[in-house]
Design a protein around this motif. Structure first.
Motif, mmCIF file in Angstrom:
data_model
loop_
_atom_site.group_PDB
_atom_site.id
_atom_site.type_symbol
_atom_site.label_atom_id
_atom_site.label_comp_id
_atom_site.label_asym_id
_atom_site.label_seq_id
_atom_site.Cartn_x
_atom_site.Cartn_y
_atom_site.Cartn_z
ATOM 1 N N GLN A 12 0.718 -1.266 0.001
ATOM 2 C CA GLN A 12 -0.067 -0.043 0.129
ATOM 3 C C GLN A 12 1.090 1.322 0.017
ATOM 4 O O GLN A 12 1.738 1.244 0.668
ATOM 5 N N LEU A 13 0.355 2.278 -0.775
ATOM 6 C CA LEU A 13 1.111 3.505 -0.901
ATOM 7 C C LEU A 13 0.269 4.337 -0.069
ATOM 8 O O LEU A 13 -0.917 4.542 -0.488
ATOM 9 N N TYR A 14 0.627 5.245 0.854
ATOM 10 C CA TYR A 14 0.033 6.269 1.542
ATOM 11 C C TYR A 14 0.723 7.618 1.312
ATOM 12 O O TYR A 14 1.908 7.924 0.895
ATOM 13 N N VAL A 15 -0.120 8.552 0.888
ATOM 14 C CA VAL A 15 0.211 9.888 0.834
ATOM 15 C C VAL A 15 -0.446 11.140 1.839
ATOM 16 O O VAL A 15 -1.637 10.781 2.097
ATOM 17 N N ALA A 16 0.375 11.990 2.249
ATOM 18 C CA ALA A 16 -0.015 12.821 3.265
ATOM 19 C C ALA A 16 0.617 14.508 2.596
ATOM 20 O O ALA A 16 1.560 14.449 2.337
ATOM 21 N N LEU A 184 5.485 10.846 1.142
ATOM 22 C CA LEU A 184 4.989 9.327 0.554
ATOM 23 C C LEU A 184 5.450 8.250 1.782
ATOM 24 O O LEU A 184 6.402 8.310 2.185
ATOM 25 N N GLN A 185 4.459 7.331 1.995
ATOM 26 C CA GLN A 185 5.080 6.123 2.993
ATOM 27 C C GLN A 185 4.524 4.949 2.091
ATOM 28 O O GLN A 185 3.137 4.721 1.948
ATOM 29 N N PHE A 186 5.406 4.222 1.637
ATOM 30 C CA PHE A 186 4.851 2.738 1.111
ATOM 31 C C PHE A 186 5.087 1.708 2.360
ATOM 32 O O PHE A 186 6.104 1.400 2.910
ATOM 33 N N GLU A 187 4.040 1.045 2.452
ATOM 34 C CA GLU A 187 3.912 -0.360 3.341
ATOM 35 C C GLU A 187 4.116 -1.348 2.362
ATOM 36 O O GLU A 187 3.060 -1.997 2.237
ATOM 37 N N GLY A 188 5.332 -2.024 2.112
ATOM 38 C CA GLY A 188 5.474 -3.107 1.234
ATOM 39 C C GLY A 188 5.408 -4.267 1.933
ATOM 40 O O GLY A 188 5.811 -4.393 3.023
ATOM 41 N N LEU A 189 5.012 -5.298 1.234
ATOM 42 C CA LEU A 189 5.270 -6.666 1.644
ATOM 43 C C LEU A 189 6.312 -7.489 0.591
ATOM 44 O O LEU A 189 5.817 -7.269 -0.682
ATOM 45 N N ASN A 190 7.181 -8.143 0.809
ATOM 46 C CA ASN A 190 8.197 -8.869 -0.183
ATOM 47 C C ASN A 190 7.810 -10.273 -0.102
ATOM 48 O O ASN A 190 8.148 -11.081 0.573
ATOM 49 N N ALA A 191 7.118 -10.584 -1.340
ATOM 50 C CA ALA A 191 6.761 -12.191 -1.579
ATOM 51 C C ALA A 191 7.743 -12.947 -1.800
ATOM 52 O O ALA A 191 7.675 -14.287 -1.302
ATOM 53 N N ALA A 192 8.973 -12.427 -1.926
ATOM 54 C CA ALA A 192 10.300 -13.380 -2.328
ATOM 55 C C ALA A 192 11.130 -13.565 -0.804
ATOM 56 O O ALA A 192 12.095 -14.047 -0.674
ATOM 57 N N PRO A 197 7.890 -7.283 5.692
ATOM 58 C CA PRO A 197 7.722 -6.028 5.204
ATOM 59 C C PRO A 197 9.026 -5.094 4.787
ATOM 60 O O PRO A 197 10.084 -5.612 5.156
ATOM 61 N N VAL A 198 8.642 -4.288 3.693
ATOM 62 C CA VAL A 198 9.677 -3.401 3.232
ATOM 63 C C VAL A 198 9.111 -2.005 3.164
ATOM 64 O O VAL A 198 8.093 -1.516 2.779
ATOM 65 N N ILE A 199 9.568 -1.174 4.099
ATOM 66 C CA ILE A 199 9.022 0.129 4.351
ATOM 67 C C ILE A 199 9.809 1.285 3.706
ATOM 68 O O ILE A 199 11.127 1.070 4.000
ATOM 69 N N VAL A 200 9.223 2.012 2.925
ATOM 70 C CA VAL A 200 9.818 3.028 2.285
ATOM 71 C C VAL A 200 9.389 4.241 2.485
ATOM 72 O O VAL A 200 8.058 4.618 2.523
ATOM 73 N N ARG A 201 9.984 5.510 3.038
ATOM 74 C CA ARG A 201 9.619 6.847 3.277
ATOM 75 C C ARG A 201 10.047 7.865 2.467
ATOM 76 O O ARG A 201 11.461 7.954 2.452
ATOM 77 N N ALA A 202 9.518 8.588 1.739
ATOM 78 C CA ALA A 202 9.883 9.728 0.920
ATOM 79 C C ALA A 202 9.528 11.160 1.726
ATOM 80 O O ALA A 202 8.234 11.258 2.154
ATOM 81 N N TYR A 203 10.309 11.845 1.881
ATOM 82 C CA TYR A 203 10.010 13.085 2.787
ATOM 83 C C TYR A 203 9.482 14.249 2.310
ATOM 84 O O TYR A 203 8.761 15.080 2.765
ATOM 85 N N ARG A 204 9.697 14.704 1.028
ATOM 86 C CA ARG A 204 9.098 16.051 0.297
ATOM 87 C C ARG A 204 9.077 15.590 -1.247
ATOM 88 O O ARG A 204 9.854 15.418 -1.839
ATOM 89 N N PHE A 244 15.004 9.643 0.511
ATOM 90 C CA PHE A 244 14.095 8.703 0.890
ATOM 91 C C PHE A 244 14.795 7.587 1.980
ATOM 92 O O PHE A 244 16.237 7.467 1.408
ATOM 93 N N THR A 245 14.272 6.842 2.584
ATOM 94 C CA THR A 245 14.673 5.894 3.519
ATOM 95 C C THR A 245 14.049 4.484 3.093
ATOM 96 O O THR A 245 12.783 4.433 2.871
ATOM 97 N N VAL A 246 14.827 3.367 2.940
ATOM 98 C CA VAL A 246 14.404 2.030 2.706
ATOM 99 C C VAL A 246 14.474 1.036 3.984
ATOM 100 O O VAL A 246 15.850 0.889 4.389
ATOM 101 N N MET A 247 13.514 0.626 4.596
ATOM 102 C CA MET A 247 13.831 -0.410 5.643
ATOM 103 C C MET A 247 13.502 -1.863 5.329
ATOM 104 O O MET A 247 12.332 -2.129 4.631
ATOM 105 N N GLN A 248 14.134 -2.833 5.474
ATOM 106 C CA GLN A 248 14.154 -4.256 5.222
ATOM 107 C C GLN A 248 14.345 -5.074 6.430
ATOM 108 O O GLN A 248 15.119 -4.719 7.464
ATOM 109 N N VAL A 249 13.649 -6.059 6.556
ATOM 110 C CA VAL A 249 13.884 -7.211 7.862
ATOM 111 C C VAL A 249 14.997 -8.075 7.757
ATOM 112 O O VAL A 249 15.203 -8.277 6.500
ATOM 113 N N GLN A 250 15.850 -7.964 8.566
ATOM 114 C CA GLN A 250 17.032 -8.604 8.684
ATOM 115 C C GLN A 250 16.830 -10.260 8.806
ATOM 116 O O GLN A 250 15.575 -10.698 9.459
#
Length: 250
Positions: A12-16, A184-192, A197-204, A244-250
């Motif tokens: 899901q992509l969220y916009v504020a 922008l806030q992306f609440e991603g899911l990595n099927a592979a 979750p893969v979380i991406v935040r874009a600030y401006r 922007f920042t990308v977060m992945q689960v270790q």
């Protein structure tokens, strides 16, 4: 050994609006891509005929955003696509004066609730002989008002008063807020990666107008958005991205 990732994304992509903290979902989308734009500064070898580069410095000139296949149109999504603002308008009774033309639509300002009574009467300035226009004889129902029938007793251009009850609606006024800055806030899911979750935040960000396909010969309507991701000067610190920042689960 560090974990090796492959990526097959859903999410899901969220916009504020920047600083609001109100992240609304764009619901079902088919594509989300951040593409950095680069520029090379080259030091060319001018000492020999062989030429070539002695050195090169690559600089980031910007980041392009592509959002594709938007297919669910909430009022918030419409506002984003159409660079506008949405408001809720309550149901209510109304009387509107419109001109009638035979075999033509006479639109009113809001959708009619056809479960309630609707009356159509000639206005004071009407010149025709028909004073009370009846459904099925002089007019028929239509989505945006009434469809006037081809009846000889009706005069083209005559004013009539339409009294009706409107439906409750969401109304979006397009192209009224052209330069809104968003996050922008992306609440991603990595099927592979077992659905982690893969979380991406874009600030401006600034997004263009996406438009709306109102007629489709095949399939569902879909819209696209593109824009630019800009530096956020408020994010300061060693190693902090201003893009922007990308977060992945270790």
């Amino acid at each position: 050994m560090p974990k090796l990732y492959t990526y097959n994304g859903k999410g899901q992509l969220y916009v504020a609006i920047k600083g609001s903290g109100r992240f609304v979902p764009l619901c079902n989308i088919e594509k989300l891509a951040f593409t950095p734009q680069m520029k090379d500064e080259e030091l060319l070898n001018t000492q020999t005929l062989a030429g070539g580069q002695l050195d090169v410095v690559t600089e980031v000139t910007g980041v392009e955003i592509a959002i594709g296949g938007i297919s669910q149109y909430s009022p918030d999504v419409l506002s984003l696509l159409l660079k506008g603002a949405s408001t809720n308008v309550a149901a209510g009774t109304a009387t509107e004066t419109v001109k009638i033309y035979r075999n033509c639509l006479a639109p009113v300002s809001k959708p009619i609730d056809w479960s309630k009574p609707v009356t159509v009467k000639a206005s004071a300035g009407a010149k025709g002989t028909v004073k009370d226009l009846t459904e099925g004889t002089h007019w028929m129902r239509s989505g945006a008002g009434i469809r006037v029938l081809d009846v000889a007793a009706l005069l083209d251009g005559d004013p009539v008063d339409i009294q009706y009850t409107s439906l409750a609606i969401s109304q979006t006024e397009a192209l009224t807020t052209p330069n809104v800055e968003v996050e922008l806030q992306f609440e991603g899911l990595n099927a592979a990666d077992s659905g982690n979750p893969v979380i991406v935040r874009a600030y401006r960000c600034r997004l263009g107008a996406g438009g709306l396909d109102l007629l489709q010969s095949d399939g569902f309507s879909k819209s696209d958005l593109s824009g630019k991701l800009m530096m956020d000067p408020n994010r300061l610190g060693v190693g902090l991205s201003q893009f922007f920042t990308v977060m992945q689960v270790q």
